[in-house]
Motif scaffolding. Structure first.
Motif: not given
Length: 357
Positions: A28-53
């Motif tokens: 395989f050789t890639a000709s196109w890539v799309f990257v979507a990042t959910w960066y340090v998004v909070p689960d609960d703004e009151t706790t400040g817990t963060q997730t990156t996927v």
């Protein structure tokens, strides 16, 4: 949240390299890539817990792929589904840990496991090719309750929603043991070295991969089904393998030893599965083999009964061809589906009739 598209440069080079590693048969050789990042998004703004996927879509020629990458996964009380689904669910994959307590936090299955031996990364081919990486076939759905037991331990007694018959004996509970087997009357956790079948023992045992496993870093899942797509799949499979029986499944139990380690030092991983299927007076066992890492331990695969009145040892057991890229378990079959072995375990013949058992 960020997103970007690439048609040249280092991201395309990285995508090409990754897909060539995970799907080496495709050139395989890639000709196109799309990257979507959910960066340090909070689960609960009151706790400040963060997730990156991250979701990475990759294409080249007629081939399409999706990578799912997991960074920090904060604990959350919310339900999480990870994977993909299509119109009518004609193709789908649910990443193990979805809808469970192991989805998030420091022990997140998404972050610590993988189907391409890169913790935190899951790779899927999503054009007309096979689902997931090729070695994921022929596994049934990998989802369910984890056993939460380290090393050589076992699940508590699991009550079966329907009895399961094994050559004249009916069982209402089962144990999922950490070293790659199922037992019915009591757990079997202290025997890390497998017994060769026929063992002439005092127990019935279903052993897709009896060896000295270390599941402290992998996950052992189990689930029962009395309706839905898994029952439909089981019915279809048994009708294909035993066409003379006119069978319809009413109950399925799936146990999966998922990316369990042979040795934490070398991080080799193996995925195997036992599928128990019943309907009316009929009982069957499927043994499915995914990735088979090389191990120096002896392996026994098959089943054995009280006094070994009925037993089957899958070819390759207690040999150098049990594991690794040339695993007999993974490359061979008694139903013409590489990596799958099917057995009738009620009062009918042992294994399939054409095996002369």
């Amino acid at each position: 949240m960020f997103f970007n598209q690439y048609t040249s440069g280092s991201v395309l080079q990285q995508a090409t390299s990754d897909i060539q590693e995970y799907f080496p048969e495709l050139n395989f050789t890639a000709s196109w890539v799309f990257v979507a990042t959910w960066y340090v998004v909070p689960d609960d703004e009151t706790t400040g817990t963060q997730t990156t996927v991250q979701a990475v879509l990759i294409s080249g020629g007629q081939d399409s792929f999706v990578l799912m990458n997991y960074g920090t996964i904060a604990s959350t009380s919310q339900t999480v589904q990870a994977g993909y689904d299509t119109i009518g669910s004609s193709h789908y994959f649910s990443i193990p840990g979805s809808f469970s307590d192991t989805a998030t936090g420091s022990n997140s299955t998404f972050r610590l496991s993988s189907n391409v031996n890169v913790p935190g990364r899951w790779a899927f081919r999503v054009d007309d090719g096979p689902l997931g990486s090729t070695y994921d076939e022929p596994l049934y759905t990998v989802i369910g309750a984890p056993t939460y037991r380290p090393l050589d331990e076992y699940s508590t007694a699991i009550d079966l929603t329907q009895p399961f018959g094994v050559f004249g004996r009916s069982y209402n509970k089962i144990y999922v043991n950490g070293n790659g087997h199922l037992t019915f009357v009591s757990p079997l956790w202290h025997m890390t070295t497998p017994h060769m079948f026929p063992a002439h023992s005092y127990r019935d045992i279903i052993a897709p991969f009896w060896t000295d496993l270390n599941n402290a870093l992998g996950v052992v899942f189990y689930n029962q089904y009395t309706s839905g797509s898994v029952l439909q799949q089981a019915t279809s499979d048994i009708q294909e393998y035993f066409p003379e029986l006119n069978f319809t499944a009413s109950w399925v139990f799936v146990a999966t030893w998922y990316v369990v380690l042979d040795n934490p030092a070398n991080e080799t991983e193996t995925t195997v599965q036992a599928v128990l299927i019943s309907g009316l007076q009929f009982s069957f066992v499927l043994m499915n083999y995914g990735k088979m890492a090389t191990t120096t331990h002896s392996v026994q695969a098959g089943y054995d009964t009280i006094g070994s009145t009925h037993y089957f040892s899958i070819p390759g057991s207690f040999s150098d061809t049990a594991t690794g890229s040339n695993s007999t378990f993974r490359l061979s079959s008694n139903v013409n589906v590489p990596g799958r072995w099917a057995f009738r375990v009620n009062d009918g013949p042992r294994g399939l009739t054409f095996n002369g058992m």
